[in-house]
Design a protein around this motif. Structure first.
Motif, PDB file in Angstrom:
ATOM      1  N   LEU A  20      47.174  85.075 110.564  1.00  0.00           N
ATOM      2  CA  LEU A  20      47.262  86.543 109.792  1.00  0.00           C
ATOM      3  C   LEU A  20      49.277  85.960 110.982  1.00  0.00           C
ATOM      4  CD1 LEU A  20      44.001  88.445 111.444  1.00  0.00           C
ATOM      5  CD2 LEU A  20      44.979  87.661 108.446  1.00  0.00           C
ATOM      6  N   ALA A  21      49.534  85.641 111.574  1.00  0.00           N
ATOM      7  CA  ALA A  21      50.787  85.892 112.992  1.00  0.00           C
ATOM      8  C   ALA A  21      51.248  85.075 111.554  1.00  0.00           C
ATOM      9  CB  ALA A  21      50.248  84.653 113.924  1.00  0.00           C
ATOM     10  N   THR A  22      51.095  83.975 110.718  1.00  0.00           N
ATOM     11  CA  THR A  22      52.656  83.667 109.894  1.00  0.00           C
ATOM     12  C   THR A  22      52.255  84.461 108.935  1.00  0.00           C
ATOM     13  OG1 THR A  22      50.948  81.421 110.277  1.00  0.00           O
ATOM     14  CG2 THR A  22      52.772  81.695 108.201  1.00  0.00           C
ATOM     15  N   LEU A  23      51.551  85.253 108.178  1.00  0.00           N
ATOM     16  CA  LEU A  23      51.555  85.967 107.068  1.00  0.00           C
ATOM     17  C   LEU A  23      52.088  87.571 107.382  1.00  0.00           C
ATOM     18  CD1 LEU A  23      48.123  84.963 105.062  1.00  0.00           C
ATOM     19  CD2 LEU A  23      51.112  84.679 104.444  1.00  0.00           C
ATOM     20  N   ALA A  24      52.399  87.808 108.881  1.00  0.00           N
ATOM     21  CA  ALA A  24      52.667  88.918 109.234  1.00  0.00           C
ATOM     22  C   ALA A  24      54.320  89.268 109.044  1.00  0.00           C
ATOM     23  CB  ALA A  24      52.280  89.338 110.486  1.00  0.00           C
ATOM     24  N   ASN A  25      54.949  88.211 108.377  1.00  0.00           N
ATOM     25  CA  ASN A  25      56.645  88.137 107.825  1.00  0.00           C
ATOM     26  C   ASN A  25      56.587  88.152 106.738  1.00  0.00           C
ATOM     27  OD1 ASN A  25      59.157  86.839 107.427  1.00  0.00           O
ATOM     28  ND2 ASN A  25      59.339  87.013 109.140  1.00  0.00           N
ATOM     29  N   HIS A  27      59.038  88.009 105.149  1.00  0.00           N
ATOM     30  CA  HIS A  27      59.762  86.719 104.044  1.00  0.00           C
ATOM     31  C   HIS A  27      58.998  86.073 103.912  1.00  0.00           C
ATOM     32  CE1 HIS A  27      63.985  87.699 104.342  1.00  0.00           C
ATOM     33  NE2 HIS A  27      63.586  88.229 106.113  1.00  0.00           N
ATOM     34  N   ARG A  28      57.549  85.583 104.677  1.00  0.00           N
ATOM     35  CA  ARG A  28      56.861  84.352 104.037  1.00  0.00           C
ATOM     36  C   ARG A  28      55.801  84.874 103.553  1.00  0.00           C
ATOM     37  NH1 ARG A  28      57.740  83.533 109.956  1.00  0.00           N
ATOM     38  NH2 ARG A  28      56.277  84.792 110.582  1.00  0.00           N
ATOM     39  N   MET A  29      55.679  86.621 102.763  1.00  0.00           N
ATOM     40  CA  MET A  29      54.826  86.754 102.459  1.00  0.00           C
ATOM     41  C   MET A  29      55.407  86.450 101.069  1.00  0.00           C
ATOM     42  SD  MET A  29      53.060  89.884 103.899  1.00  0.00           S
ATOM     43  CE  MET A  29      52.090  90.258 102.322  1.00  0.00           C
ATOM     44  N   ARG A  30      57.067  86.809 101.159  1.00  0.00           N
ATOM     45  CA  ARG A  30      57.721  87.116  99.443  1.00  0.00           C
ATOM     46  C   ARG A  30      57.495  85.944  99.036  1.00  0.00           C
ATOM     47  NH1 ARG A  30      61.341  90.154 102.462  1.00  0.00           N
ATOM     48  NH2 ARG A  30      60.538  92.392 101.165  1.00  0.00           N
ATOM     49  N   VAL A  31      57.507  84.123 100.078  1.00  0.00           N
ATOM     50  CA  VAL A  31      57.682  82.806  99.805  1.00  0.00           C
ATOM     51  C   VAL A  31      56.207  82.544  99.019  1.00  0.00           C
ATOM     52  CG1 VAL A  31      57.272  80.484 100.655  1.00  0.00           C
ATOM     53  CG2 VAL A  31      59.362  82.097 101.547  1.00  0.00           C
ATOM     54  N   VAL A  32      55.186  82.986  99.511  1.00  0.00           N
ATOM     55  CA  VAL A  32      54.209  82.944  99.130  1.00  0.00           C
ATOM     56  C   VAL A  32      53.615  83.297  98.036  1.00  0.00           C
ATOM     57  CG1 VAL A  32      51.599  83.161  99.136  1.00  0.00           C
ATOM     58  CG2 VAL A  32      52.681  82.460 101.262  1.00  0.00           C
ATOM     59  N   VAL A  59      63.159  77.635 108.388  1.00  0.00           N
ATOM     60  CA  VAL A  59      62.128  78.141 109.257  1.00  0.00           C
ATOM     61  C   VAL A  59      60.618  78.736 108.784  1.00  0.00           C
ATOM     62  CG1 VAL A  59      62.587  79.867 111.253  1.00  0.00           C
ATOM     63  CG2 VAL A  59      64.859  78.422 110.993  1.00  0.00           C
ATOM     64  N   HIS A  60      61.467  79.765 108.104  1.00  0.00           N
ATOM     65  CA  HIS A  60      59.605  80.576 107.310  1.00  0.00           C
ATOM     66  C   HIS A  60      58.472  78.832 107.004  1.00  0.00           C
ATOM     67  CE1 HIS A  60      60.770  84.281 108.102  1.00  0.00           C
ATOM     68  NE2 HIS A  60      61.895  84.682 107.681  1.00  0.00           N
ATOM     69  N   LEU A  61      59.274  78.395 105.984  1.00  0.00           N
ATOM     70  CA  LEU A  61      58.725  77.081 105.005  1.00  0.00           C
ATOM     71  C   LEU A  61      58.141  76.591 105.836  1.00  0.00           C
ATOM     72  CD1 LEU A  61      60.948  75.772 102.518  1.00  0.00           C
ATOM     73  CD2 LEU A  61      58.775  77.368 102.028  1.00  0.00           C
ATOM     74  N   LYS A  62      58.462  75.731 107.559  1.00  0.00           N
ATOM     75  CA  LYS A  62      57.910  75.243 108.893  1.00  0.00           C
ATOM     76  C   LYS A  62      56.601  75.710 109.005  1.00  0.00           C
ATOM     77  CE  LYS A  62      61.449  72.453 110.333  1.00  0.00           C
ATOM     78  NZ  LYS A  62      62.162  72.023 111.664  1.00  0.00           N
ATOM     79  N   LYS A  63      56.634  77.230 109.296  1.00  0.00           N
ATOM     80  CA  LYS A  63      55.615  78.406 109.440  1.00  0.00           C
ATOM     81  C   LYS A  63      54.919  77.930 108.338  1.00  0.00           C
ATOM     82  CE  LYS A  63      58.596  80.315 113.179  1.00  0.00           C
ATOM     83  NZ  LYS A  63      57.905  81.356 114.126  1.00  0.00           N
ATOM     84  N   LEU A  64      55.137  78.548 107.628  1.00  0.00           N
ATOM     85  CA  LEU A  64      53.618  78.415 106.557  1.00  0.00           C
ATOM     86  C   LEU A  64      53.147  76.972 106.435  1.00  0.00           C
ATOM     87  CD1 LEU A  64      55.944  80.260 103.765  1.00  0.00           C
ATOM     88  CD2 LEU A  64      53.949  81.115 104.677  1.00  0.00           C
ATOM     89  N   GLU A  65      53.793  75.827 106.510  1.00  0.00           N
ATOM     90  CA  GLU A  65      53.481  74.421 106.611  1.00  0.00           C
ATOM     91  C   GLU A  65      52.015  73.875 107.051  1.00  0.00           C
ATOM     92  OE1 GLU A  65      54.815  69.714 104.974  1.00  0.00           O
ATOM     93  OE2 GLU A  65      56.178  71.623 105.465  1.00  0.00           O
ATOM     94  N   ALA A  66      52.563  74.874 109.106  1.00  0.00           N
ATOM     95  CA  ALA A  66      52.190  74.377 110.089  1.00  0.00           C
ATOM     96  C   ALA A  66      51.067  75.310 109.874  1.00  0.00           C
ATOM     97  CB  ALA A  66      52.692  75.020 111.633  1.00  0.00           C
ATOM     98  N   ALA A  67      50.521  76.040 109.085  1.00  0.00           N
ATOM     99  CA  ALA A  67      49.731  77.275 109.372  1.00  0.00           C
ATOM    100  C   ALA A  67      48.468  76.338 107.936  1.00  0.00           C
ATOM    101  CB  ALA A  67      49.943  78.556 108.862  1.00  0.00           C
ATOM    102  N   GLY A  68      49.225  75.582 107.037  1.00  0.00           N
ATOM    103  CA  GLY A  68      48.512  74.912 105.860  1.00  0.00           C
ATOM    104  C   GLY A  68      47.812  75.844 104.476  1.00  0.00           C
TER     105      GLY A  68
END
Length: 114
Positions: A20-25, A27-32, A59-68
């Motif tokens: 939830l924290a990862t997807l709360a951004n 930019h990261r939602m747009r990447v997905v 930066v955002h890809l690293k967080k998305l990858e860390a969250a699986g």
């Protein structure tokens, strides 16, 4: 790190907080969203499509990858250039009051902000 993408059991409290924290951004939602709609893409291609710098995207890809939520694969182009391709890792999180209540006992306090 996170097994939400691959496991069939409900996420733990810590996994749920991380996702939830990862997807709360935004930019990261747009990447997905871009990866889900268009399949795999390399960093420069994604940065152009999203209109952000490669450094910020990394930066955002690293967080998305860390969250699986995304996975990466390094490939060598015909010209010999290393290119890192990213794709969405299939995931689903069914979020209801009951699923949150079930996750509470597994919280360790070491989630996204702990």
């Amino acid at each position: 790190m996170l097994g939400v993408a691959m496991k069939t059991s409900p996420p733990t409290g810590d996994e749920l907080v991380l996702v939830l924290a990862t997807l709360a951004n935004p930019h990261r939602m747009r990447v997905v969203g871009v990866l889900a709609a268009g399949g795999r893409a390399y960093v420069s291609q994604l940065a152009r499509e999203l209109g952000i710098s490669r450094a910020l995207l990394q930066v955002h890809l690293k967080k998305l990858e860390a969250a699986g939520l995304v996975s990466a694969q390094l490939e060598i182009s015909p010209e010999g250039k290393a290119m890192k391709f990213y794709e969405v890792t299939p995931f689903a999180v069914h979020l209801t009051p009951a699923s949150i209540a079930a996750a509470i006992p597994t919280l360790t306090g070491k989630g996204a902000d702990g």
